[in-house]
Design a protein around this motif. Structure first.
Motif, PDB file in Angstrom:
ATOM      1  N   GLY A 194       0.783  -1.227   0.000  1.00 12.86           N
ATOM      2  CA  GLY A 194       0.000   0.000   0.000  1.00 12.86           C
ATOM      3  C   GLY A 194       0.814   1.275   0.000  1.00 12.86           C
ATOM      4  N   LEU A 195       1.980   1.261   0.656  1.00  7.48           N
ATOM      5  CA  LEU A 195       2.770   2.470   0.788  1.00  7.48           C
ATOM      6  C   LEU A 195       3.956   2.485  -0.178  1.00  7.48           C
ATOM      7  CD1 LEU A 195       2.801   2.993   4.666  1.00  7.48           C
ATOM      8  CD2 LEU A 195       1.438   4.198   2.955  1.00  7.48           C
ATOM      9  N   TRP A 196       3.825   1.787  -1.307  1.00  8.11           N
ATOM     10  CA  TRP A 196       4.871   1.859  -2.321  1.00  8.11           C
ATOM     11  C   TRP A 196       4.231   1.734  -3.699  1.00  8.11           C
ATOM     12  CZ3 TRP A 196       9.136   4.138  -1.973  1.00  8.11           C
ATOM     13  CH2 TRP A 196      10.134   3.989  -2.956  1.00  8.11           C
ATOM     14  N   PHE A 197       4.937   2.267  -4.703  1.00  2.12           N
ATOM     15  CA  PHE A 197       4.399   2.341  -6.042  1.00  2.12           C
ATOM     16  C   PHE A 197       4.393   0.969  -6.714  1.00  2.12           C
ATOM     17  CE2 PHE A 197       6.130   6.517  -5.043  1.00  2.12           C
ATOM     18  CZ  PHE A 197       5.104   7.361  -5.427  1.00  2.12           C
ATOM     19  N   ASP A 198       3.480   0.837  -7.654  1.00  2.16           N
ATOM     20  CA  ASP A 198       3.406  -0.371  -8.472  1.00  2.16           C
ATOM     21  C   ASP A 198       4.260  -0.171  -9.722  1.00  2.16           C
ATOM     22  OD1 ASP A 198       2.564  -2.920  -9.109  1.00  2.16           O
ATOM     23  OD2 ASP A 198       0.880  -2.187 -10.296  1.00  2.16           O
ATOM     24  N   GLY A 199       4.480  -1.232 -10.454  1.00  2.00           N
ATOM     25  CA  GLY A 199       5.293  -1.121 -11.662  1.00  2.00           C
ATOM     26  C   GLY A 199       4.643  -0.275 -12.745  1.00  2.00           C
ATOM     27  N   ASP A 200       3.318  -0.292 -12.793  1.00  2.00           N
ATOM     28  CA  ASP A 200       2.589   0.457 -13.815  1.00  2.00           C
ATOM     29  C   ASP A 200       2.113   1.783 -13.221  1.00  2.00           C
ATOM     30  OD1 ASP A 200       1.241   1.267 -16.045  1.00  2.00           O
ATOM     31  OD2 ASP A 200      -0.392  -0.198 -15.879  1.00  2.00           O
ATOM     32  N   PHE A 201       2.697   2.902 -13.682  1.00  4.65           N
ATOM     33  CA  PHE A 201       2.321   4.232 -13.193  1.00  4.65           C
ATOM     34  C   PHE A 201       1.095   4.705 -13.989  1.00  4.65           C
ATOM     35  CE2 PHE A 201       2.552   8.854 -12.865  1.00  4.65           C
ATOM     36  CZ  PHE A 201       2.799   9.024 -11.513  1.00  4.65           C
ATOM     37  N   ALA A 202      -0.080   4.685 -13.326  1.00  5.20           N
ATOM     38  CA  ALA A 202      -1.340   4.929 -14.042  1.00  5.20           C
ATOM     39  C   ALA A 202      -2.068   6.169 -13.543  1.00  5.20           C
ATOM     40  CB  ALA A 202      -2.250   3.704 -13.902  1.00  5.20           C
ATOM     41  N   LEU A 203      -1.346   7.159 -12.982  1.00  4.43           N
ATOM     42  CA  LEU A 203      -2.006   8.333 -12.422  1.00  4.43           C
ATOM     43  C   LEU A 203      -2.778   9.102 -13.487  1.00  4.43           C
ATOM     44  CD1 LEU A 203      -2.544  10.306 -10.100  1.00  4.43           C
ATOM     45  CD2 LEU A 203      -0.369  11.430 -10.656  1.00  4.43           C
ATOM     46  N   TRP A 204      -2.126   9.421 -14.606  1.00  2.00           N
ATOM     47  CA  TRP A 204      -2.784  10.230 -15.631  1.00  2.00           C
ATOM     48  C   TRP A 204      -3.948   9.480 -16.266  1.00  2.00           C
ATOM     49  CZ3 TRP A 204      -0.945  14.310 -13.936  1.00  2.00           C
ATOM     50  CH2 TRP A 204       0.405  14.472 -13.628  1.00  2.00           C
ATOM     51  N   ASP A 205      -3.803   8.170 -16.416  1.00  7.13           N
ATOM     52  CA  ASP A 205      -4.909   7.390 -16.963  1.00  7.13           C
ATOM     53  C   ASP A 205      -6.075   7.327 -15.980  1.00  7.13           C
ATOM     54  OD1 ASP A 205      -5.939   5.640 -19.110  1.00  7.13           O
ATOM     55  OD2 ASP A 205      -5.836   4.082 -17.557  1.00  7.13           O
ATOM     56  N   ASN A 206      -5.771   7.243 -14.680  1.00  4.71           N
ATOM     57  CA  ASN A 206      -6.829   7.237 -13.675  1.00  4.71           C
ATOM     58  C   ASN A 206      -7.570   8.578 -13.647  1.00  4.71           C
ATOM     59  OD1 ASN A 206      -6.332   4.623 -12.838  1.00  4.71           O
ATOM     60  ND2 ASN A 206      -4.963   5.240 -11.176  1.00  4.71           N
ATOM     61  N   ILE A 207      -6.833   9.684 -13.787  1.00  8.25           N
ATOM     62  CA  ILE A 207      -7.477  11.000 -13.815  1.00  8.25           C
ATOM     63  C   ILE A 207      -8.395  11.122 -15.028  1.00  8.25           C
ATOM     64  CG2 ILE A 207      -7.048  13.474 -14.056  1.00  8.25           C
ATOM     65  CD1 ILE A 207      -4.504  13.110 -12.438  1.00  8.25           C
ATOM     66  N   ARG A 208      -7.920  10.639 -16.178  1.00  8.23           N
ATOM     67  CA  ARG A 208      -8.748  10.704 -17.385  1.00  8.23           C
ATOM     68  C   ARG A 208     -10.006   9.864 -17.222  1.00  8.23           C
ATOM     69  NH1 ARG A 208      -9.593   7.414 -21.340  1.00  8.23           N
ATOM     70  NH2 ARG A 208      -7.993   5.980 -20.550  1.00  8.23           N
ATOM     71  N   GLN A 209      -9.860   8.672 -16.678  1.00 10.51           N
ATOM     72  CA  GLN A 209     -11.032   7.806 -16.484  1.00 10.51           C
ATOM     73  C   GLN A 209     -11.992   8.384 -15.446  1.00 10.51           C
ATOM     74  OE1 GLN A 209     -10.288   3.611 -15.899  1.00 10.51           O
ATOM     75  NE2 GLN A 209      -8.407   3.674 -17.123  1.00 10.51           N
ATOM     76  N   THR A 210     -11.453   9.034 -14.423  1.00  9.24           N
ATOM     77  CA  THR A 210     -12.318   9.623 -13.394  1.00  9.24           C
ATOM     78  C   THR A 210     -13.250  10.667 -13.989  1.00  9.24           C
ATOM     79  OG1 THR A 210     -10.630   9.230 -11.698  1.00  9.24           O
ATOM     80  CG2 THR A 210     -12.337  10.856 -11.200  1.00  9.24           C
ATOM     81  N   PHE A 211     -12.738  11.490 -14.901  1.00  7.86           N
ATOM     82  CA  PHE A 211     -13.550  12.553 -15.494  1.00  7.86           C
ATOM     83  C   PHE A 211     -14.415  12.060 -16.655  1.00  7.86           C
ATOM     84  CE2 PHE A 211     -10.477  15.238 -13.273  1.00  7.86           C
ATOM     85  CZ  PHE A 211     -11.294  16.254 -12.791  1.00  7.86           C
ATOM     86  N   THR A 212     -14.156  10.879 -17.170  1.00  8.43           N
ATOM     87  CA  THR A 212     -14.944  10.371 -18.304  1.00  8.43           C
ATOM     88  C   THR A 212     -15.849   9.206 -17.918  1.00  8.43           C
ATOM     89  OG1 THR A 212     -13.110   8.917 -18.954  1.00  8.43           O
ATOM     90  CG2 THR A 212     -13.218  11.102 -19.976  1.00  8.43           C
ATOM     91  N   TYR A 213     -15.662   8.603 -16.761  1.00 14.47           N
ATOM     92  CA  TYR A 213     -16.457   7.443 -16.366  1.00 14.47           C
ATOM     93  C   TYR A 213     -17.913   7.845 -16.137  1.00 14.47           C
ATOM     94  CZ  TYR A 213     -17.933   3.337 -13.696  1.00 14.47           C
ATOM     95  OH  TYR A 213     -18.597   2.220 -13.249  1.00 14.47           O
ATOM     96  N   ASP A 214     -18.809   6.980 -16.555  1.00  9.95           N
ATOM     97  CA  ASP A 214     -20.257   7.199 -16.375  1.00  9.95           C
ATOM     98  C   ASP A 214     -20.683   8.541 -16.969  1.00  9.95           C
ATOM     99  OD1 ASP A 214     -22.829   6.677 -15.666  1.00  9.95           O
ATOM    100  OD2 ASP A 214     -22.561   7.043 -13.515  1.00  9.95           O
ATOM    101  N   ASP A 215     -20.282   8.772 -18.210  1.00  7.68           N
ATOM    102  CA  ASP A 215     -20.639   9.989 -18.960  1.00  7.68           C
ATOM    103  C   ASP A 215     -20.158  11.271 -18.279  1.00  7.68           C
ATOM    104  OD1 ASP A 215     -21.905   8.442 -20.921  1.00  7.68           O
ATOM    105  OD2 ASP A 215     -23.809   8.481 -19.827  1.00  7.68           O
ATOM    106  N   GLY A 216     -19.024  11.189 -17.602  1.00  6.19           N
ATOM    107  CA  GLY A 216     -18.445  12.385 -16.995  1.00  6.19           C
ATOM    108  C   GLY A 216     -19.221  12.940 -15.826  1.00  6.19           C
ATOM    109  N   VAL A 217     -19.860  12.062 -15.044  1.00  6.45           N
ATOM    110  CA  VAL A 217     -20.681  12.550 -13.927  1.00  6.45           C
ATOM    111  C   VAL A 217     -19.815  13.155 -12.821  1.00  6.45           C
ATOM    112  CG1 VAL A 217     -20.694  10.361 -12.657  1.00  6.45           C
ATOM    113  CG2 VAL A 217     -22.647  11.913 -12.470  1.00  6.45           C
ATOM    114  N   PHE A 218     -18.536  12.789 -12.766  1.00  3.89           N
ATOM    115  CA  PHE A 218     -17.656  13.363 -11.742  1.00  3.89           C
ATOM    116  C   PHE A 218     -17.549  14.875 -11.894  1.00  3.89           C
ATOM    117  CE2 PHE A 218     -13.518  14.680 -10.097  1.00  3.89           C
ATOM    118  CZ  PHE A 218     -13.519  14.110  -8.839  1.00  3.89           C
TER     119      PHE A 218
END
Length: 312
Positions: free
Chosen positions: A74-98
């Motif tokens: 939990g307190l260390w990074f994973d091999g796949d750095f997915a921050l920017w992809d997570n931000i993009r999905q957060t704003f586009t998921y469920d028709d951008g309801v976020f």
């Protein structure tokens, strides 16, 4: 012939020839220099860890994919750095309801917290600088209202707004947010010390009315207290969860707290999509405006808290 005898000087006390041992004076405490306390340092370090470790976990977890959250420490990074992809999905998921939830939260904070601050400034200034019948009763009511938790008033508020037909509307969240007993009491105390009565009397002698005296004389002096109350009411409205939970049913009017909770609850429903990575990323985005507000308004906030602590 007389002999004059000269008295020899008295022998020193320490006849052994060793110099007397002088006591080393204790180092005096400098008034402007605070004492060091090991216990206080340890306690401060523990509080700092308690505060920063969850934030560190949130930042690190926001860089992981859904699979990385379950398969990495939990307190260390994973091999796949997915921050920017997570931000993009957060704003586009469920028709951008976020984005809609973010705008709703900004609306509730701007109208609710802004209105609560303005009303607290007006009420606190009036209670501090004017005398009228029933002032002590008002003081007792304000102190009693500060002691009552908001959750105790949630159900009566819901019943009242239900009778008026305002539930499931933004007004059901905004109107209760306009009342801040703590903000009113804080401005009352602050205005009593920050605005000199002599300055108000001088403005009145120059022909200024009460409204002009308030906006041109008192309001600039109340700026630190205003910022302090604004920060408290803004944080309370931004993090408000229970009141929107019982007032709102339409997801289009959800604030961020309620919306992210609905995403988190999807994992417990049959056939629901698990989006813990989006919940964590959305939580990180949610706290960034609050951190920015505290950093930008920190000097006003600190001076507002210290006002009135020293009497000259």
């Amino acid at each position: 012939m007389s002999h004059v005898t000269t008295a020899s000087p008295a022998a020193p006390r320490h006849a052994t020839g060793t110099a007397p041992r002088l006591r080393t004076p204790r180092r005096a405490h400098t008034p402007g220099r605070p004492r060091r306390s090991v216990l206080l340092t340890v306690l401060t370090g523990l509080v700092l860890l308690y505060t920063l470790v969850p934030l560190l976990w949130l930042v690190i977890s926001a860089t992981k994919t859904q699979e990385g959250l379950a398969g990495s420490f939990g307190l260390w990074f994973d091999g796949d750095f997915a921050l920017w992809d997570n931000i993009r999905q957060t704003f586009t998921y469920d028709d951008g309801v976020f984005t809609r939830w973010l705008l709703n939260t900004l609306l509730y904070v701007a109208v609710g917290a802004g209105g609560a601050t303005f009303l607290a400034v007006l009420g606190g200034y009036a209670l501090a600088k004017f005398t009228f019948p029933g002032k002590r009763a008002v003081f007792a009511v304000v102190i009693g209202a500060v002691a009552v938790p908001g959750t105790a008033l949630a159900v009566p508020t819901f019943l009242m707004f239900s009778e008026m037909g305002l539930t499931n509307t933004p007004w059901a969240v905004i109107v209760p947010s306009l009342i801040s007993p703590f903000g009113l009491y804080l401005m009352w105390v602050f205005a009593s010390e920050a605005v000199p009565t002599e300055l108000m009397e001088a403005a009145r002698m120059d022909g200024a009315g009460e409204v002009r005296t308030f906006f041109q004389v008192a309001l600039p002096l109340l700026a630190p207290g205003i910022v302090t109350v604004l920060l408290f009411t803004m944080v309370a409205t931004w993090n408000n969860y229970f009141l929107p939970l019982i007032m709102l049913k339409d997801p289009d009017w959800y604030p961020l707290t309620l919306g992210l909770n609905s995403w988190n609850a999807q994992a417990q429903t049959a056939g629901g999509e698990v989006v813990f990575n989006l919940v964590i990323t959305g939580s990180l985005i949610t706290i960034l405006p609050l951190i920015a507000a505290f950093l930008l308004l920190q000097k006003y906030w600190q001076s507002g808290l210290a006002a009135g602590s020293v009497k000259e």
